[in-house]
Motif scaffolding. Structure first.
Motif, PDB file in Angstrom:
ATOM      1  N   ARG A  17      19.785-121.688 -27.741  1.00 15.25           N
ATOM      2  CA  ARG A  17      18.672-122.050 -26.863  1.00 15.25           C
ATOM      3  C   ARG A  17      17.693-122.942 -27.613  1.00 15.25           C
ATOM      4  O   ARG A  17      17.540-122.843 -28.815  1.00 15.25           O
ATOM      5  CB  ARG A  17      17.937-120.804 -26.411  1.00 15.25           C
ATOM      6  CG  ARG A  17      18.762-119.913 -25.545  1.00 15.25           C
ATOM      7  CD  ARG A  17      17.911-118.768 -25.088  1.00 15.25           C
ATOM      8  NE  ARG A  17      18.729-117.799 -24.375  1.00 15.25           N
ATOM      9  CZ  ARG A  17      18.239-116.751 -23.769  1.00 15.25           C
ATOM     10  NH1 ARG A  17      16.946-116.512 -23.798  1.00 15.25           N
ATOM     11  NH2 ARG A  17      19.034-115.928 -23.132  1.00 15.25           N
ATOM     12  N   ARG A  18      16.997-123.764 -26.843  1.00 15.21           N
ATOM     13  CA  ARG A  18      15.945-124.588 -27.422  1.00 15.21           C
ATOM     14  C   ARG A  18      14.679-123.764 -27.492  1.00 15.21           C
ATOM     15  O   ARG A  18      14.469-122.837 -26.740  1.00 15.21           O
ATOM     16  CB  ARG A  18      15.704-125.818 -26.565  1.00 15.21           C
ATOM     17  CG  ARG A  18      16.926-126.722 -26.521  1.00 15.21           C
ATOM     18  CD  ARG A  18      16.628-127.914 -25.726  1.00 15.21           C
ATOM     19  NE  ARG A  18      16.096-128.907 -26.665  1.00 15.21           N
ATOM     20  CZ  ARG A  18      15.806-130.130 -26.332  1.00 15.21           C
ATOM     21  NH1 ARG A  18      15.931-130.529 -25.095  1.00 15.21           N
ATOM     22  NH2 ARG A  18      15.355-130.975 -27.224  1.00 15.21           N
ATOM     23  N   GLY A  19      13.789-124.135 -28.400  1.00 12.94           N
ATOM     24  CA  GLY A  19      12.516-123.437 -28.545  1.00 12.94           C
ATOM     25  C   GLY A  19      11.636-123.624 -27.326  1.00 12.94           C
ATOM     26  O   GLY A  19      11.896-124.454 -26.458  1.00 12.94           O
ATOM     27  N   SER A  20      10.571-122.856 -27.240  1.00  7.90           N
ATOM     28  CA  SER A  20       9.666-122.924 -26.095  1.00  7.90           C
ATOM     29  C   SER A  20       8.538-123.928 -26.331  1.00  7.90           C
ATOM     30  O   SER A  20       7.478-123.804 -25.741  1.00  7.90           O
ATOM     31  CB  SER A  20       9.081-121.538 -25.834  1.00  7.90           C
ATOM     32  OG  SER A  20       8.343-121.111 -26.953  1.00  7.90           O
ATOM     33  N   GLY A  23      10.505-128.730 -25.763  1.00  7.83           N
ATOM     34  CA  GLY A  23      11.748-129.443 -25.949  1.00  7.83           C
ATOM     35  C   GLY A  23      11.615-130.801 -26.585  1.00  7.83           C
ATOM     36  O   GLY A  23      12.582-131.540 -26.656  1.00  7.83           O
ATOM     37  N   GLY A  25      11.033-131.348 -29.664  1.00 12.47           N
ATOM     38  CA  GLY A  25      11.525-131.278 -31.027  1.00 12.47           C
ATOM     39  C   GLY A  25      10.450-131.292 -32.087  1.00 12.47           C
ATOM     40  O   GLY A  25      10.733-131.217 -33.256  1.00 12.47           O
TER      41      GLY A  25
END
Length: 90
Positions: A17-20, A23, A25
């Motif tokens: 999962r991507r961080g909160s 997105g 980065g």
């Protein structure tokens, strides 16, 4: 030789999962704020522990001197006057 997971796991590997952080980065700013808050909280806590420890040692020293002086027929009044101070908010 294969691992247990290779032998018994028949499903596909999950997608990370991507961080909160939205997105984009660039989560360094938010993470940096957390680190600074943690450092500040740790520093405040350390100051409180240090002040409490100093006060505890001073109390022990005062009790020792009171007992020592009371046995010699002297007044049990505290000598010196170097009372310790507690950190604000403690």
């Amino acid at each position: 030789m294969t691992s247990w997971a290779d032998q018994w796991d028949t499903g596909a590997d999950p997608i990370p999962r991507r961080g909160s952080d939205g997105g984009d980065g660039d989560g360094k700013k938010q993470g940096g704020d957390r680190v600074e808050k943690t450092k500040a909280a740790a520093a405040t806590g350390l100051k409180k522990v240090k002040a409490g420890t100093a006060q505890g040692f001073q109390w022990i020293k005062d009790k020792y001197h009171q007992k020592k002086n009371a046995g010699n027929g002297k007044s049990s009044k505290q000598q010196g006057g170097g009372g310790s101070q507690i950190a604000p908010g403690y």
